[in-house]
Design an enzyme around this catalytic site. Sequence first.
Site, PDB file in Angstrom:
ATOM      1  CB  SER A 259      -6.041  -5.428  -5.528  1.00 49.21           C
ATOM      2  OG  SER A 259      -6.117  -6.838  -5.141  1.00 49.21           O
TER       3      SER A 259
ATOM      4  N   GLY B   2      -4.624  -8.356  -1.221  1.00 47.42           N
ATOM      5  CA  GLY B   2      -3.395  -8.076  -0.387  1.00 47.42           C
ATOM      6  C   GLY B   2      -3.998  -9.171   0.166  1.00 47.42           C
TER       7      GLY B   2
ATOM      8  CD  GLU C 267       5.896  -2.019  -2.184  1.00 50.25           C
ATOM      9  OE1 GLU C 267       5.637  -0.985  -2.428  1.00 50.25           O
ATOM     10  OE2 GLU C 267       6.897  -2.288  -0.715  1.00 50.25           O
TER      11      GLU C 267
ATOM     12  CB  CYS D 107       0.032   1.203  -7.794  1.00 51.22           C
ATOM     13  SG  CYS D 107       1.921   1.036  -7.501  1.00 51.22           S
TER      14      CYS D 107
END
Length: 451
Positions: free
Chosen positions: A164, A168, A185, A223
């Site tokens: 998330s 991050g 990512e 995602c």
Amino acid sequence: MEVKRVVKEAREAFESGVTRSYSWRRSQLRALKAILLEKEADIFNALKLDLGKHRIEAYRDEVDVPLVCFPATGEIVAEPLGVVLIFSSWNFPIGLSFEPLVGAIAAGNAVVLKPSELAPASSAFLATNLPKYLDNSVKVVEGASHIGEQLLEHKWDKIFFTGSSRVGRIIMTAAAKHLTPVTLELGGKCPAIIDTLSRARDIEVTINRVAGAKWGPCSGQACIAIDYLLVEEQFAPLLVDLLKAKIKKTYKDPENSARIVHKQHFQRLSNFLNDSAVAASVVYGGSFNAESLLIEPTILLNPPLDSEIMREEIFGPLLPVITLKKIEDSIEFLKVRPKPLVIYAFTVDEKLKRRVIEETSSGSITFNDAMLQFAVDSLPFGGTGESGFGKYHGKFSFDQFSHGKAILRRSFLIELSCRYPPWNEWKLQFIRYIYRFYYIGIILMLLGLKR
């Protein structure tokens, strides 16, 4: 206020699209060249005042490309970064561990892998089996979030994180202490533009692919899953009816859906519907089973754009459908929102495709399918802006975990005395001449290669 104005004007200039054109780039580069040619004396004077540089030294170092390295050869050597830390995600716990791990190992790094504790069986599998097959240079560390926090206290040569945007930011903050490079990512609200409902032969394929990318793998807990749909008002009833039929036929049975991974995530998804205006927009589904952690595939028609479900990544089986007067309005709709990991567009309109490519920004774009791009190793995978940064997959994974070290090799054959003081006018003219001769030779060589 001056700084605020400058930032605002720079942003407005970019958003206007002027910087994207070839003519703008060419004109600005030519303008930079004009500064060097027309303001050479001023440049010499400034460097003299600031650094005490002689004008010939300034010309050699700052006004033109140094020729002192000629003749020479250059190469780029890939070297491993060192010891890298990989955080994998729970939704594809094996694949999202192996994918970066392959690149890190191929590049020659030692690796510490931290699987997600939210997929405990997969984490245990990795912790048990990787040490059996790989040597001591690759380690697996299991545990909850506090273990991840302990890992971040150490110095790493690279951190690769899948998850998330909230976590991050924590990763980046910890990495900044040691100036550790990071690949993030992350997720993002991946939209799908639907522009095929007027073409009978494309409708069924569109619905199959949209439904598969929303209620298929992990029931939207990916995602790159479709987050919401954009469609013209006139086609919205047809789209909703087709999606309802597809759910009833394929995804209604819990056996064909994945459960929500844990109670906190289940609660987060159910909270989206606590907003009465959002709940009122449900046109299909909406039921929850807290005991089994199952959420029915759900369609929402025009939930408020300022609601949480339209601000936050959904990461689940809830699908908002947003209507527009005309499908071209989707471009402006996307431009004013955070950059998604992927933009999907189902259309055969080449003009619309070109506008999506040229006027929007995202990690990637996929036309007329969804999620399939993740499996194409010849294409880089990664986000931009709030959807992350850094590309991997295939050769891009190797590059992500390597440092491209530049190597210049020279001989003792030629030594140009003009590179050294004492300075005089002859040396300046010689440098000017040799530069021009060198560039002419390069141009002739390129022309010869073209022939």
